[in-house]
Design an enzyme around this catalytic site. Structure first.
Site, PDB file in Angstrom:
ATOM      1  N   ASN A   1     -25.471  13.322  10.061  1.00 43.67           N
ATOM      2  CA  ASN A   1     -26.239  12.407  10.909  1.00 43.67           C
ATOM      3  C   ASN A   1     -26.145  11.035  10.234  1.00 43.67           C
ATOM      4  OD1 ASN A   1     -28.153  10.964  12.301  1.00 43.67           O
ATOM      5  ND2 ASN A   1     -29.796  12.469  12.073  1.00 43.67           N
TER       6      ASN A   1
ATOM      7  N   LYS B   1     -27.542  11.379   6.578  1.00 46.41           N
ATOM      8  CA  LYS B   1     -28.245  12.636   6.323  1.00 46.41           C
ATOM      9  C   LYS B   1     -27.249  13.761   6.536  1.00 46.41           C
ATOM     10  CE  LYS B   1     -32.203  11.938   8.846  1.00 46.41           C
ATOM     11  NZ  LYS B   1     -33.379  12.434   9.540  1.00 46.41           N
TER      12      LYS B   1
ATOM     13  N   ILE C   1     -43.863  10.645  12.084  1.00 46.29           N
ATOM     14  CA  ILE C   1     -45.258  10.285  12.379  1.00 46.29           C
ATOM     15  C   ILE C   1     -45.965  11.456  13.076  1.00 46.29           C
ATOM     16  CG2 ILE C   1     -46.729   8.684  13.684  1.00 46.29           C
ATOM     17  CD1 ILE C   1     -44.451   6.571  13.309  1.00 46.29           C
TER      18      ILE C   1
ATOM     19  N   ARG D   1     -24.117  14.131  14.803  1.00 46.15           N
ATOM     20  CA  ARG D   1     -25.034  13.587  15.794  1.00 46.15           C
ATOM     21  C   ARG D   1     -24.393  12.316  16.358  1.00 46.15           C
ATOM     22  NH1 ARG D   1     -30.908  10.866  14.805  1.00 46.15           N
ATOM     23  NH2 ARG D   1     -31.433  10.647  16.997  1.00 46.15           N
TER      24      ARG D   1
ATOM     25  N   GLU E   1     -33.171  18.543  14.112  1.00 45.96           N
ATOM     26  CA  GLU E   1     -31.980  18.078  14.842  1.00 45.96           C
ATOM     27  C   GLU E   1     -30.702  18.622  14.200  1.00 45.96           C
ATOM     28  OE1 GLU E   1     -33.849  14.288  14.223  1.00 45.96           O
ATOM     29  OE2 GLU E   1     -33.225  13.639  16.208  1.00 45.96           O
TER      30      GLU E   1
ATOM     31  N   HIS F   1     -32.973  11.115  21.811  1.00 42.09           N
ATOM     32  CA  HIS F   1     -33.659  12.130  20.994  1.00 42.09           C
ATOM     33  C   HIS F   1     -33.464  13.528  21.571  1.00 42.09           C
ATOM     34  CE1 HIS F   1     -36.425   8.693  19.553  1.00 42.09           C
ATOM     35  NE2 HIS F   1     -35.583   8.979  18.580  1.00 42.09           N
TER      36      HIS F   1
ATOM     37  N   ARG G   1     -38.497  -1.543  16.836  1.00 42.68           N
ATOM     38  CA  ARG G   1     -38.063  -1.834  18.214  1.00 42.68           C
ATOM     39  C   ARG G   1     -39.276  -2.071  19.110  1.00 42.68           C
ATOM     40  NH1 ARG G   1     -34.225   3.327  18.758  1.00 42.68           N
ATOM     41  NH2 ARG G   1     -34.454   3.572  16.509  1.00 42.68           N
TER      42      ARG G   1
END
Ligand code: AMP
Length: 383
Positions: free
Chosen positions: A9, A16, A304, A68, A357, A156, A216
């Site tokens: 990723n 990652k 979060i 990804r 993911e 996502h 963003r």
């Protein structure tokens, strides 16, 4: 010894990765994982990674790499085996996700240069949303633009697909009902699911839309963009930087785009940034519930969502009108792992479920190789 699948990723400032045992049974077991911060170049990062992996996994053969890739456009609605033609098509989507797509693709190119025989699979963040109805995907623009691909894609998707696969184990029959998943990481979005399929999402044409994020802006009156672009001295790239990298929690607080830092800060600007984040989250949760005609469950995930009990508390309290009764103690006590944070008897169930993911990409890569491609064994280079 079973060979390994590597998942990559690749983002703007870090790569990652996770390696899995390419066994027949799901879920695949993870044998190594980590993150490379600020790599000098993708080649340097992957040379180092292949070397490290060979040591960590006792010289296991590498079967394939799954990546990804943020944008699959209208063309890619399922994972794809990477070929030069596929890569060229994906490159045309770079302008649609300038913060992510170029990094995703340069990782694929770097691996191809280092290990040209190794199969690579691209897994897309847009594909889970292909099930949305036309009304959820269309923009109210002239038809020719919609037909040319100016539409809401949603992102996502790999996270949502993983959560959708995990829902039945936790929610039972409710999993098939009206569920909103809140993926709240540095990037953030909501996905409305019915029957564990996406019916609406807050991210749209780009990864800018919807919720306020770390840096963003989220949904914005397009009149503001028109106004700013007409100011003397502002270039398109400066505006792009403003909206993607200088807004959100960072822009509003002037302190940080990181929720943990803001929660630890006593500054009123930090508090306001958190308040605005929660306000807009609740507003857009209402819009997802409207798309579903009600709500049976709300699931929090990503950095979060999984870790910030105060943010879950704010969102839960704001969703009381939808029938959600949050259990404040259970929310506060939530440990890493899946747990229910709504009161017994709450009309809407609330859960924290950690996302995965990378695990989803590994599953796709394994499935695609099994179905479509002969497994090629390539030994990682030994330094
Ligand atoms: P992700 O992109 O999923 O890694 O999420 C990153 C976001 O999660 C950042 O805003 C972090 O500050 C936030 N985060 C991670 N751990 C915590 C925590 N314990 N409390 C509040 N926010 C957290």
């Amino acid at each position: 010894m079973q060979p390994a699948l590597l998942v990559i990723n690749s983002g703007s400032s870090s790569v990652k990765f996770a390696a899995y045992e390419a066994a027949d049974e799901a879920p695949l077991s993870r044998i190594a994982h980590g993150r490379i911060e600020n790599p000098a170049s993708p080649e340097a990062a992957f040379t180092q990674l292949f070397d490290w992996l060979a040591q960590q996994t006792g010289g296991r053969a590498l079967l394939a790499v799954g990546h990804r890739v943020v944008h699959g456009g209208a063309q890619f609605q399922q994972p794809a085996r990477v070929t030069p033609a596929v890569l060229a098509q994906l490159e045309t989507l770079n302008p649609l996700a300038p913060l992510h797509q170029p990094h995703n693709l340069s990782a694929i190119r770097a691996v191809a240069r280092l290990l040209p025989e190794l199969p690579q699979v691209a897994c897309f963040d847009t594909e889970f949303h292909a099930s949305q109805p036309w009304v959820a995907q269309a923009c109210a623009l002239p038809r020719r633009l919609t037909e040319a691909g100016i539409k809401r894609y949603g992102f996502h998707g790999l996270s949502y697909e993983y959560i959708a696969s995990a829902l039945p184990a936790h929610l039972g029959a409710v999993a098939e009902g009206r569920v909103v998943v809140a993926h709240l990481g540095n990037g953030a979005s909501l996905c409305a699911m019915r029957g564990r399929r996406s019916v609406a999402s807050t991210m749209g044409f780009s990864t800018l839309d919807g919720l306020m994020m770390g840096t963003r802006c989220g949904s914005l009156d397009p009149g503001i963009v028109l106004h700013l672009i007409q100011q003397p001295g502002i270039s398109v790239s400066a505006l792009e930087k403003l909206l993607y990298e200088e807004s959100g929690l960072l822009g509003v607080s002037g302190i940080s785009g990181d929720m943990r830092t803001l929660e630890a800060s006593a500054a009123p600007e930090a508090r306001q940034a958190i308040e605005l984040y929660a306000y807009r989250l609740n507003q857009q949760l209402g819009s997802m519930a409207a798309a579903l005609g009600g709500l049976d469950a709300l699931v929090f995930t990503a950095g979060i969502g999984e870790n910030s009990a105060p943010m879950r508390q704010r969102v839960g309290s704001g969703a009381a009108w939808l029938g959600l009764e949050l259990d404040a103690e259970a929310n506060q006590a939530a440990q890493p792992g899946a747990c229910c944070i709504s009161k017994t008897g709450s009309r809407v169930a609330a859960w924290v479920i950690p996302t995965d993911e990378e695990g989803m990409i590994a599953r796709h890569t394994q499935a695609l190789l099994r179905g479509n491609a002969p497994a090629q064994r390539v030994k990682p280079p030994v330094a």
